[in-house]
Design a protein around this motif. Structure first.
Motif, PDB file in Angstrom:
ATOM      1  N   PHE A  57       3.388  -7.890   7.512  1.00 55.38           N
ATOM      2  CA  PHE A  57       3.079  -7.103   8.717  1.00 55.38           C
ATOM      3  C   PHE A  57       3.143  -7.968   9.973  1.00 55.38           C
ATOM      4  O   PHE A  57       3.599  -7.508  11.024  1.00 55.38           O
ATOM      5  CB  PHE A  57       1.723  -6.398   8.598  1.00 55.38           C
ATOM      6  CG  PHE A  57       1.820  -5.051   7.949  1.00 55.38           C
ATOM      7  CD1 PHE A  57       2.355  -3.965   8.631  1.00 55.38           C
ATOM      8  CD2 PHE A  57       1.392  -4.875   6.645  1.00 55.38           C
ATOM      9  CE1 PHE A  57       2.456  -2.721   8.035  1.00 55.38           C
ATOM     10  CE2 PHE A  57       1.496  -3.635   6.029  1.00 55.38           C
ATOM     11  CZ  PHE A  57       2.027  -2.555   6.713  1.00 55.38           C
ATOM     12  N   LEU A  77       8.661   4.038   7.886  1.00 56.74           N
ATOM     13  CA  LEU A  77       8.282   2.814   7.187  1.00 56.74           C
ATOM     14  C   LEU A  77       8.700   2.976   5.727  1.00 56.74           C
ATOM     15  O   LEU A  77       8.371   3.981   5.095  1.00 56.74           O
ATOM     16  CB  LEU A  77       6.761   2.641   7.279  1.00 56.74           C
ATOM     17  CG  LEU A  77       6.142   1.315   6.945  1.00 56.74           C
ATOM     18  CD1 LEU A  77       6.523   0.266   7.985  1.00 56.74           C
ATOM     19  CD2 LEU A  77       4.623   1.447   6.892  1.00 56.74           C
ATOM     20  N   THR A  79       8.502   0.751   2.172  1.00 54.68           N
ATOM     21  CA  THR A  79       7.938  -0.455   1.572  1.00 54.68           C
ATOM     22  C   THR A  79       8.383  -0.549   0.120  1.00 54.68           C
ATOM     23  O   THR A  79       8.513   0.458  -0.581  1.00 54.68           O
ATOM     24  CB  THR A  79       6.399  -0.463   1.672  1.00 54.68           C
ATOM     25  OG1 THR A  79       5.852   0.685   1.003  1.00 54.68           O
ATOM     26  CG2 THR A  79       5.958  -0.460   3.121  1.00 54.68           C
ATOM     27  N   ARG A  94      -2.171  -2.112   5.511  1.00 51.78           N
ATOM     28  CA  ARG A  94      -1.368  -1.287   6.426  1.00 51.78           C
ATOM     29  C   ARG A  94      -2.242  -0.620   7.474  1.00 51.78           C
ATOM     30  O   ARG A  94      -1.913  -0.597   8.668  1.00 51.78           O
ATOM     31  CB  ARG A  94      -0.605  -0.229   5.617  1.00 51.78           C
ATOM     32  CG  ARG A  94       0.208   0.732   6.468  1.00 51.78           C
ATOM     33  CD  ARG A  94       0.450   2.049   5.764  1.00 51.78           C
ATOM     34  NE  ARG A  94      -0.806   2.714   5.484  1.00 51.78           N
ATOM     35  CZ  ARG A  94      -0.941   3.724   4.644  1.00 51.78           C
ATOM     36  NH1 ARG A  94       0.087   4.173   3.959  1.00 51.78           N
ATOM     37  NH2 ARG A  94      -2.117   4.284   4.461  1.00 51.78           N
ATOM     38  N   TRP A 106       6.506   7.540   5.614  1.00 50.58           N
ATOM     39  CA  TRP A 106       6.374   6.369   4.748  1.00 50.58           C
ATOM     40  C   TRP A 106       6.910   6.676   3.360  1.00 50.58           C
ATOM     41  O   TRP A 106       6.591   7.707   2.776  1.00 50.58           O
ATOM     42  CB  TRP A 106       4.911   5.948   4.658  1.00 50.58           C
ATOM     43  CG  TRP A 106       4.626   4.802   3.720  1.00 50.58           C
ATOM     44  CD1 TRP A 106       5.367   3.669   3.572  1.00 50.58           C
ATOM     45  CD2 TRP A 106       3.526   4.673   2.823  1.00 50.58           C
ATOM     46  NE1 TRP A 106       4.797   2.825   2.642  1.00 50.58           N
ATOM     47  CE2 TRP A 106       3.650   3.438   2.155  1.00 50.58           C
ATOM     48  CE3 TRP A 106       2.447   5.483   2.503  1.00 50.58           C
ATOM     49  CZ2 TRP A 106       2.740   2.985   1.208  1.00 50.58           C
ATOM     50  CZ3 TRP A 106       1.537   5.030   1.563  1.00 50.58           C
ATOM     51  CH2 TRP A 106       1.690   3.796   0.935  1.00 50.58           C
ATOM     52  N   ILE A 124       8.726  -4.903   3.754  1.00 48.48           N
ATOM     53  CA  ILE A 124       8.471  -3.789   4.677  1.00 48.48           C
ATOM     54  C   ILE A 124       9.685  -3.633   5.608  1.00 48.48           C
ATOM     55  O   ILE A 124      10.018  -4.535   6.363  1.00 48.48           O
ATOM     56  CB  ILE A 124       7.209  -4.034   5.535  1.00 48.48           C
ATOM     57  CG1 ILE A 124       6.000  -4.324   4.647  1.00 48.48           C
ATOM     58  CG2 ILE A 124       6.953  -2.827   6.444  1.00 48.48           C
ATOM     59  CD1 ILE A 124       4.786  -4.806   5.423  1.00 48.48           C
TER      60      ILE A 124
END
Length: 132
Positions: A57, A77, A79, A94, A106, A124
């Motif tokens: 992050f 996002l 991941t 997160r 996400w 990420i």
């Protein structure tokens, strides 16, 4: 026409020069961020599950800032996780970072290996949009 611009934050030049990809590409007001992993500025794996997530992050924030954006500009996002049992811990980390603006879309994906080397547990990838 909007020309793509490579975004290469200080400390990530080796990614562009040696591994040969841009940490992000900015086209108009959209920023496409390459997958960020738990690697420090010396390109070394950060030890510890939570520490790796935090570093990923932090790297994402650095890339976005270099493009004139922040985490609040992230709209998508994605991941990747080597162990989906880490998802609960990942969501806790997160949520420390995604604190303003509408939450992004996400997608979380399980993956066998990340970062091209053993030991990485999370990656990420993001898309951010700057206001007009």
């Amino acid at each position: 026409m909007n020309r793509p611009e490579a975004i290469i934050p200080a400390g990530m030049e080796a990614v562009y020069e040696k591994i040969r990809y841009a940490p992000a590409v900015k086209v108009g007001n959209t920023i496409y961020v390459s997958g960020q992993i738990g690697r420090d500025a010396a390109m070394q794996l950060v030890e510890g599950r939570e520490a790796q997530m935090v570093q990923a992050f932090e790297n994402l924030q650095l890339v976005l800032a270099s493009a004139g954006a922040s985490l609040s500009n992230v709209v998508d996002l994605t991941t990747f996780h080597t162990d989906m049992r880490d998802l609960s811990l990942f969501m806790q980390v997160r949520d420390r970072y995604l604190t303003t603006g509408p939450l992004p879309a996400w997608t979380a994906v399980g993956a066998h290996m990340l970062g091209g080397a053993p030991g990485y547990i999370v990656e990420i990838k993001a898309v951010a949009v700057l206001p007009d």
